[in-house]
Motif scaffolding. Structure first.
Motif, PDB file in Angstrom:
ATOM      1  N   PRO A  86      49.305  50.706  72.719  1.00  0.00           N
ATOM      2  CA  PRO A  86      48.051  51.542  73.765  1.00  0.00           C
ATOM      3  C   PRO A  86      46.893  50.284  72.473  1.00  0.00           C
ATOM      4  O   PRO A  86      46.654  49.301  71.888  1.00  0.00           O
ATOM      5  N   VAL A  87      46.134  50.649  73.465  1.00  0.00           N
ATOM      6  CA  VAL A  87      44.635  48.775  73.994  1.00  0.00           C
ATOM      7  C   VAL A  87      43.485  49.964  74.169  1.00  0.00           C
ATOM      8  O   VAL A  87      43.147  50.867  74.768  1.00  0.00           O
ATOM      9  N   LYS A  88      42.487  50.145  72.625  1.00  0.00           N
ATOM     10  CA  LYS A  88      41.337  50.681  72.369  1.00  0.00           C
ATOM     11  C   LYS A  88      40.074  50.285  73.193  1.00  0.00           C
ATOM     12  O   LYS A  88      40.546  49.048  73.682  1.00  0.00           O
ATOM     13  N   VAL A  89      39.658  50.876  73.894  1.00  0.00           N
ATOM     14  CA  VAL A  89      38.802  50.192  75.285  1.00  0.00           C
ATOM     15  C   VAL A  89      36.992  51.241  74.748  1.00  0.00           C
ATOM     16  O   VAL A  89      37.137  51.638  74.422  1.00  0.00           O
ATOM     17  N   ASP A  90      36.446  50.560  75.291  1.00  0.00           N
ATOM     18  CA  ASP A  90      34.770  51.375  75.471  1.00  0.00           C
ATOM     19  C   ASP A  90      35.461  52.686  76.756  1.00  0.00           C
ATOM     20  O   ASP A  90      36.283  52.397  76.985  1.00  0.00           O
ATOM     21  N   ARG A  91      34.208  53.265  75.737  1.00  0.00           N
ATOM     22  CA  ARG A  91      34.135  54.139  77.047  1.00  0.00           C
ATOM     23  C   ARG A  91      34.174  54.386  77.970  1.00  0.00           C
ATOM     24  O   ARG A  91      35.305  54.756  78.873  1.00  0.00           O
ATOM     25  N   GLU A  92      33.258  53.269  78.833  1.00  0.00           N
ATOM     26  CA  GLU A  92      33.231  53.174  79.706  1.00  0.00           C
ATOM     27  C   GLU A  92      34.052  52.522  80.462  1.00  0.00           C
ATOM     28  O   GLU A  92      34.636  53.321  81.498  1.00  0.00           O
ATOM     29  N   VAL A 150      48.886  56.320  80.501  1.00  0.00           N
ATOM     30  CA  VAL A 150      48.749  57.121  79.147  1.00  0.00           C
ATOM     31  C   VAL A 150      47.412  57.071  78.419  1.00  0.00           C
ATOM     32  O   VAL A 150      47.040  56.360  78.130  1.00  0.00           O
ATOM     33  N   LEU A 151      46.740  58.333  78.908  1.00  0.00           N
ATOM     34  CA  LEU A 151      44.767  58.268  78.310  1.00  0.00           C
ATOM     35  C   LEU A 151      45.098  58.988  77.031  1.00  0.00           C
ATOM     36  O   LEU A 151      45.365  59.928  77.052  1.00  0.00           O
ATOM     37  N   ASN A 155      41.405  58.907  70.707  1.00  0.00           N
ATOM     38  CA  ASN A 155      40.958  57.645  70.689  1.00  0.00           C
ATOM     39  C   ASN A 155      40.567  55.953  71.635  1.00  0.00           C
ATOM     40  O   ASN A 155      40.854  55.205  71.045  1.00  0.00           O
ATOM     41  N   SER A 156      40.035  56.402  72.400  1.00  0.00           N
ATOM     42  CA  SER A 156      39.752  55.968  73.723  1.00  0.00           C
ATOM     43  C   SER A 156      40.684  54.905  74.279  1.00  0.00           C
ATOM     44  O   SER A 156      40.551  53.869  73.830  1.00  0.00           O
TER      45      SER A 156
END
Length: 323
Positions: A86-92, A150-151, A155-156
Protein backbone atom coordinates in the motif's frame (compact mmCIF):
# COMPACT_ATOMS: atom_id res chain seq x y z
CA UNK A 1 -19.64 72.82 5.73
CA UNK A 2 -20.94 72.79 2.15
CA UNK A 3 -17.45 72.08 0.83
CA UNK A 4 -17.11 69.11 3.21
CA UNK A 5 -20.44 67.64 2.12
CA UNK A 6 -19.51 68.14 -1.55
CA UNK A 7 -16.18 66.35 -1.04
CA UNK A 8 -17.92 63.45 0.65
CA UNK A 9 -20.40 63.16 -2.23
CA UNK A 10 -17.62 63.12 -4.83
CA UNK A 11 -15.70 60.48 -2.83
CA UNK A 12 -18.79 58.32 -2.53
CA UNK A 13 -19.50 58.54 -6.26
CA UNK A 14 -15.88 57.69 -7.06
CA UNK A 15 -15.99 54.68 -4.75
CA UNK A 16 -19.20 53.46 -6.40
CA UNK A 17 -17.71 53.90 -9.86
CA UNK A 18 -14.58 51.94 -8.92
CA UNK A 19 -16.71 49.17 -7.45
CA UNK A 20 -18.77 48.86 -10.63
CA UNK A 21 -15.86 49.18 -13.08
CA UNK A 22 -15.12 45.50 -13.60
CA UNK A 23 -13.52 43.55 -16.41
CA UNK A 24 -13.95 40.10 -17.93
CA UNK A 25 -10.65 38.41 -18.76
CA UNK A 26 -9.90 35.08 -20.47
CA UNK A 27 -6.74 33.01 -20.74
CA UNK A 28 -6.04 29.70 -22.47
CA UNK A 29 -3.45 27.30 -21.06
CA UNK A 30 -2.21 23.77 -21.74
CA UNK A 31 -2.87 21.81 -18.54
CA UNK A 32 -3.30 18.12 -17.72
CA UNK A 33 -2.52 17.27 -21.34
CA UNK A 34 -5.48 19.34 -22.58
CA UNK A 35 -6.48 22.91 -23.39
CA UNK A 36 -8.10 24.82 -20.52
CA UNK A 37 -9.87 28.15 -21.01
CA UNK A 38 -10.35 30.24 -17.87
CA UNK A 39 -12.60 33.31 -17.80
CA UNK A 40 -13.34 35.44 -14.73
CA UNK A 41 -15.09 38.71 -13.92
CA UNK A 42 -12.83 40.80 -11.69
CA UNK A 43 -12.31 44.35 -10.48
CA UNK A 44 -9.55 45.17 -13.01
CA UNK A 45 -7.24 43.53 -15.56
CA UNK A 46 -4.28 43.27 -13.21
CA UNK A 47 -6.31 41.48 -10.55
CA UNK A 48 -7.93 39.25 -13.17
CA UNK A 49 -4.57 38.13 -14.57
CA UNK A 50 -3.30 37.43 -11.06
CA UNK A 51 -6.37 35.38 -10.14
CA UNK A 52 -6.38 33.44 -13.40
CA UNK A 53 -2.76 32.51 -12.66
CA UNK A 54 -3.83 31.32 -9.21
CA UNK A 55 -6.39 29.09 -10.92
CA UNK A 56 -3.71 27.70 -13.23
CA UNK A 57 -1.44 27.07 -10.24
CA UNK A 58 -4.26 25.19 -8.51
CA UNK A 59 -4.85 22.99 -11.56
CA UNK A 60 -1.12 22.26 -11.80
CA UNK A 61 -1.10 21.36 -8.10
CA UNK A 62 -3.83 18.81 -8.73
CA UNK A 63 -2.02 17.40 -11.75
CA UNK A 64 1.08 16.95 -9.61
CA UNK A 65 -1.00 14.81 -7.25
CA UNK A 66 -3.01 12.60 -9.60
CA UNK A 67 -1.21 12.35 -12.96
CA UNK A 68 -0.26 8.79 -13.83
CA UNK A 69 2.19 10.12 -16.43
CA UNK A 70 4.47 12.02 -14.05
CA UNK A 71 6.67 9.55 -12.15
CA UNK A 72 6.90 11.70 -9.02
CA UNK A 73 3.16 11.89 -8.33
CA UNK A 74 1.41 9.93 -5.60
CA UNK A 75 -0.73 8.06 -8.14
CA UNK A 76 2.40 7.00 -10.03
CA UNK A 77 3.78 5.66 -6.77
CA UNK A 78 0.56 3.73 -6.19
CA UNK A 79 0.84 2.22 -9.68
CA UNK A 80 4.54 1.45 -9.25
CA UNK A 81 3.78 -0.53 -6.09
CA UNK A 82 0.91 -2.55 -7.53
CA UNK A 83 0.97 -6.04 -6.06
CA UNK A 84 3.77 -5.00 -3.69
CA UNK A 85 2.51 -2.70 -0.92
CA UNK A 86 0.00 0.00 0.00
CA UNK A 87 1.04 3.61 -0.57
CA UNK A 88 0.14 6.45 1.78
CA UNK A 89 -1.44 9.37 -0.08
CA UNK A 90 -2.85 12.80 0.73
CA UNK A 91 -6.47 12.80 1.81
CA UNK A 92 -7.40 14.63 -1.37
CA UNK A 93 -5.96 11.83 -3.52
CA UNK A 94 -7.68 9.25 -1.34
CA UNK A 95 -11.07 10.95 -1.72
CA UNK A 96 -10.93 11.31 -5.52
CA UNK A 97 -9.97 7.63 -5.75
CA UNK A 98 -12.90 6.82 -3.49
CA UNK A 99 -15.20 8.80 -5.81
CA UNK A 100 -13.91 6.82 -8.81
CA UNK A 101 -14.69 3.55 -7.05
CA UNK A 102 -18.17 4.86 -6.21
CA UNK A 103 -18.88 5.28 -9.92
CA UNK A 104 -17.57 1.78 -10.57
CA UNK A 105 -19.99 0.40 -8.01
CA UNK A 106 -23.10 2.24 -9.22
CA UNK A 107 -22.36 1.29 -12.84
CA UNK A 108 -21.38 -2.31 -12.05
CA UNK A 109 -17.93 -1.73 -13.54
CA UNK A 110 -18.92 0.18 -16.69
CA UNK A 111 -16.79 2.99 -15.24
CA UNK A 112 -13.40 1.93 -13.89
CA UNK A 113 -10.38 4.09 -12.99
CA UNK A 114 -8.15 1.04 -13.44
CA UNK A 115 -8.87 0.97 -17.20
CA UNK A 116 -5.53 2.72 -17.75
CA UNK A 117 -3.93 -0.71 -17.31
CA UNK A 118 -5.73 -2.02 -20.40
CA UNK A 119 -3.56 -3.24 -23.27
CA UNK A 120 -3.68 -0.78 -26.18
CA UNK A 121 -5.00 -3.14 -28.86
CA UNK A 122 -7.38 -0.60 -30.40
CA UNK A 123 -5.82 2.12 -32.58
CA UNK A 124 -7.72 5.28 -33.46
CA UNK A 125 -5.47 6.98 -36.03
CA UNK A 126 -7.07 5.55 -39.21
CA UNK A 127 -4.43 2.82 -39.44
CA UNK A 128 -6.52 -0.03 -38.03
CA UNK A 129 -7.86 -2.29 -40.81
CA UNK A 130 -9.24 -5.29 -38.92
CA UNK A 131 -10.68 -6.06 -35.51
CA UNK A 132 -8.44 -7.43 -32.74
CA UNK A 133 -8.95 -11.11 -32.01
CA UNK A 134 -11.45 -12.10 -29.33
CA UNK A 135 -8.57 -13.60 -27.38
CA UNK A 136 -6.54 -10.37 -27.41
CA UNK A 137 -9.60 -8.32 -26.44
CA UNK A 138 -10.27 -10.58 -23.47
CA UNK A 139 -6.62 -10.51 -22.43
CA UNK A 140 -6.45 -6.70 -22.73
CA UNK A 141 -8.61 -6.18 -19.63
CA UNK A 142 -7.00 -8.80 -17.37
CA UNK A 143 -5.52 -6.09 -15.12
CA UNK A 144 -8.69 -3.97 -15.09
CA UNK A 145 -10.92 -4.44 -12.06
CA UNK A 146 -11.84 -1.77 -9.54
CA UNK A 147 -12.55 -4.49 -6.96
CA UNK A 148 -8.77 -5.01 -6.69
CA UNK A 149 -8.28 -1.43 -5.44
CA UNK A 150 -7.95 -1.58 -1.66
CA UNK A 151 -8.55 1.61 0.32
CA UNK A 152 -7.54 2.05 3.95
CA UNK A 153 -9.36 5.12 5.26
CA UNK A 154 -7.65 5.11 8.66
CA UNK A 155 -4.12 5.11 7.23
CA UNK A 156 -5.06 6.93 4.00
CA UNK A 157 -3.43 4.29 1.78
CA UNK A 158 -4.22 2.88 -1.64
CA UNK A 159 -3.17 -0.61 -2.61
CA UNK A 160 -3.53 -2.24 -6.01
CA UNK A 161 -3.63 -5.91 -5.08
CA UNK A 162 -2.71 -7.29 -8.51
CA UNK A 163 0.65 -6.71 -10.16
CA UNK A 164 0.30 -4.92 -13.47
CA UNK A 165 -2.65 -2.82 -12.31
CA UNK A 166 -2.77 0.95 -12.72
CA UNK A 167 -5.26 3.67 -11.88
CA UNK A 168 -5.76 7.04 -13.52
CA UNK A 169 -8.20 9.93 -13.60
CA UNK A 170 -8.45 10.85 -17.26
CA UNK A 171 -12.22 10.52 -17.04
CA UNK A 172 -12.91 12.66 -13.96
CA UNK A 173 -9.62 14.46 -13.22
CA UNK A 174 -10.17 17.49 -15.47
CA UNK A 175 -13.67 17.99 -14.13
CA UNK A 176 -12.33 17.79 -10.60
CA UNK A 177 -9.68 20.40 -11.46
CA UNK A 178 -12.31 22.74 -12.95
CA UNK A 179 -14.41 22.42 -9.80
CA UNK A 180 -11.43 23.15 -7.57
CA UNK A 181 -10.53 26.19 -9.66
CA UNK A 182 -14.07 27.51 -9.27
CA UNK A 183 -13.96 26.85 -5.53
CA UNK A 184 -10.69 28.77 -5.20
CA UNK A 185 -11.96 31.77 -7.15
CA UNK A 186 -15.15 31.94 -5.10
CA UNK A 187 -13.12 31.84 -1.89
CA UNK A 188 -11.21 34.89 -3.18
CA UNK A 189 -14.42 36.80 -3.83
CA UNK A 190 -14.62 36.38 -7.62
CA UNK A 191 -18.36 36.60 -8.31
CA UNK A 192 -18.47 35.17 -11.83
CA UNK A 193 -16.47 32.93 -14.11
CA UNK A 194 -16.29 29.85 -16.30
CA UNK A 195 -13.56 27.22 -16.46
CA UNK A 196 -13.58 25.03 -19.55
CA UNK A 197 -11.34 22.01 -18.98
CA UNK A 198 -11.34 20.56 -22.50
CA UNK A 199 -15.13 20.22 -22.42
CA UNK A 200 -15.55 19.73 -18.69
CA UNK A 201 -17.07 23.07 -17.74
CA UNK A 202 -17.61 24.66 -14.34
CA UNK A 203 -19.44 27.99 -14.02
CA UNK A 204 -20.52 30.42 -11.33
CA UNK A 205 -22.24 33.81 -11.29
CA UNK A 206 -22.80 35.71 -14.54
CA UNK A 207 -20.88 37.44 -17.28
CA UNK A 208 -19.71 41.04 -16.94
CA UNK A 209 -22.94 42.36 -18.50
CA UNK A 210 -25.11 40.28 -16.16
CA UNK A 211 -25.98 37.75 -18.84
CA UNK A 212 -25.77 34.03 -18.02
CA UNK A 213 -22.92 31.91 -19.31
CA UNK A 214 -24.10 30.18 -22.50
CA UNK A 215 -22.82 26.80 -23.63
CA UNK A 216 -23.75 25.14 -26.90
CA UNK A 217 -23.96 21.35 -27.23
CA UNK A 218 -22.55 20.53 -30.67
CA UNK A 219 -24.36 18.47 -33.25
CA UNK A 220 -21.59 16.30 -34.77
CA UNK A 221 -23.89 15.37 -37.66
CA UNK A 222 -24.21 19.02 -38.78
CA UNK A 223 -21.10 21.21 -38.68
CA UNK A 224 -21.65 24.45 -36.82
CA UNK A 225 -25.06 23.47 -35.44
CA UNK A 226 -26.09 22.74 -31.87
CA UNK A 227 -28.63 20.35 -30.40
CA UNK A 228 -29.05 22.48 -27.26
CA UNK A 229 -27.96 25.80 -25.79
CA UNK A 230 -27.50 25.87 -22.02
CA UNK A 231 -27.59 29.07 -19.94
CA UNK A 232 -26.23 29.23 -16.39
CA UNK A 233 -26.16 32.06 -13.85
CA UNK A 234 -25.52 29.96 -10.73
CA UNK A 235 -23.00 27.30 -9.72
CA UNK A 236 -23.33 24.73 -12.51
CA UNK A 237 -21.23 22.23 -14.38
CA UNK A 238 -21.65 20.56 -17.74
CA UNK A 239 -19.60 17.84 -19.42
CA UNK A 240 -19.91 16.14 -22.78
CA UNK A 241 -18.47 12.75 -23.66
CA UNK A 242 -18.61 11.65 -27.28
CA UNK A 243 -17.62 8.92 -29.68
CA UNK A 244 -17.51 11.04 -32.84
CA UNK A 245 -14.00 12.51 -32.72
CA UNK A 246 -11.81 9.45 -32.16
CA UNK A 247 -12.80 6.14 -33.67
CA UNK A 248 -11.68 3.29 -35.93
CA UNK A 249 -13.72 2.48 -39.02
CA UNK A 250 -13.52 -1.17 -40.04
CA UNK A 251 -15.65 -2.75 -42.78
CA UNK A 252 -17.90 0.30 -42.81
CA UNK A 253 -18.56 0.24 -39.06
CA UNK A 254 -17.31 2.74 -36.50
CA UNK A 255 -15.70 1.65 -33.23
CA UNK A 256 -15.32 4.47 -30.69
CA UNK A 257 -12.37 5.16 -28.40
CA UNK A 258 -14.65 4.84 -25.35
CA UNK A 259 -13.92 1.29 -24.19
CA UNK A 260 -16.05 -0.86 -21.91
CA UNK A 261 -13.60 -1.79 -19.11
CA UNK A 262 -15.41 -5.07 -18.46
CA UNK A 263 -15.37 -6.36 -22.04
CA UNK A 264 -12.50 -4.49 -23.70
CA UNK A 265 -14.88 -3.62 -26.55
CA UNK A 266 -15.78 -0.08 -27.73
CA UNK A 267 -19.09 1.43 -26.63
CA UNK A 268 -21.85 1.43 -29.24
CA UNK A 269 -25.20 3.10 -29.90
CA UNK A 270 -24.68 6.61 -28.50
CA UNK A 271 -22.84 9.48 -30.21
CA UNK A 272 -22.67 11.93 -27.31
CA UNK A 273 -23.82 12.40 -23.73
CA UNK A 274 -24.04 15.80 -22.02
CA UNK A 275 -24.69 15.94 -18.28
CA UNK A 276 -25.62 19.07 -16.30
CA UNK A 277 -25.23 19.23 -12.52
CA UNK A 278 -23.48 21.00 -9.69
CA UNK A 279 -19.93 19.71 -10.21
CA UNK A 280 -17.98 18.66 -13.28
CA UNK A 281 -16.33 15.66 -11.65
CA UNK A 282 -19.69 13.92 -11.11
CA UNK A 283 -21.02 15.05 -14.49
CA UNK A 284 -18.05 13.52 -16.28
CA UNK A 285 -18.42 10.28 -14.40
CA UNK A 286 -22.03 10.04 -15.51
CA UNK A 287 -21.41 11.05 -19.14
CA UNK A 288 -18.64 8.46 -19.56
CA UNK A 289 -20.63 5.76 -17.80
CA UNK A 290 -23.74 6.29 -19.94
CA UNK A 291 -21.71 5.99 -23.15
CA UNK A 292 -20.40 2.63 -21.97
CA UNK A 293 -23.71 1.36 -20.60
CA UNK A 294 -25.72 2.22 -23.69
CA UNK A 295 -29.02 4.04 -23.94
CA UNK A 296 -31.37 1.83 -21.92
CA UNK A 297 -29.05 1.08 -19.01
CA UNK A 298 -27.62 4.60 -19.11
CA UNK A 299 -31.06 6.18 -18.76
CA UNK A 300 -31.90 3.79 -15.94
CA UNK A 301 -28.76 5.00 -14.15
CA UNK A 302 -29.15 8.76 -14.54
CA UNK A 303 -32.85 8.70 -13.66
CA UNK A 304 -31.83 7.56 -10.18
CA UNK A 305 -30.13 10.96 -9.76
CA UNK A 306 -32.82 13.55 -10.61
CA UNK A 307 -30.54 16.45 -9.66
CA UNK A 308 -28.63 15.77 -12.90
CA UNK A 309 -30.01 16.72 -16.32
CA UNK A 310 -28.95 15.23 -19.63
CA UNK A 311 -28.88 15.59 -23.40
CA UNK A 312 -28.20 12.31 -25.23
CA UNK A 313 -27.61 12.03 -28.96
CA UNK A 314 -28.00 8.54 -30.44
CA UNK A 315 -26.18 7.21 -33.49
CA UNK A 316 -29.42 7.62 -35.44
CA UNK A 317 -29.55 11.35 -34.61
CA UNK A 318 -32.30 11.20 -32.00
CA UNK A 319 -32.01 13.69 -29.13
CA UNK A 320 -33.19 12.61 -25.68
CA UNK A 321 -33.28 15.20 -22.92
CA UNK A 322 -34.90 15.86 -19.56
CA UNK A 323 -35.00 19.67 -19.36
Amino acid sequence: MKISQFSFTISLLFFTFCTLAQVQETKTANLMGSVFQITIVDKDSSSARENIQKTIDEIERIENLISEWRPETQISQVNHNAGIKPVKVDREVFEITKKGILFSKITNGAFDISIVAMDRIWIFDDSMEKLPSKKSIKKSVENVNYKNIVLDSINSTIYLSKKGMKIGFGSIGKGYAADKGRQLMQSLGIKGGIINAAGDISTWGTQLDGQPWKIGVNNPFETGETIAVLAFSTDKAVTTSGTYEKYAEIDGKRYSHIINPKTGFPSMGITSVTIIGENAEMCNGFSTSILVLGLKKGLNLIKKYPEYEYVILTNEGSVIRNF
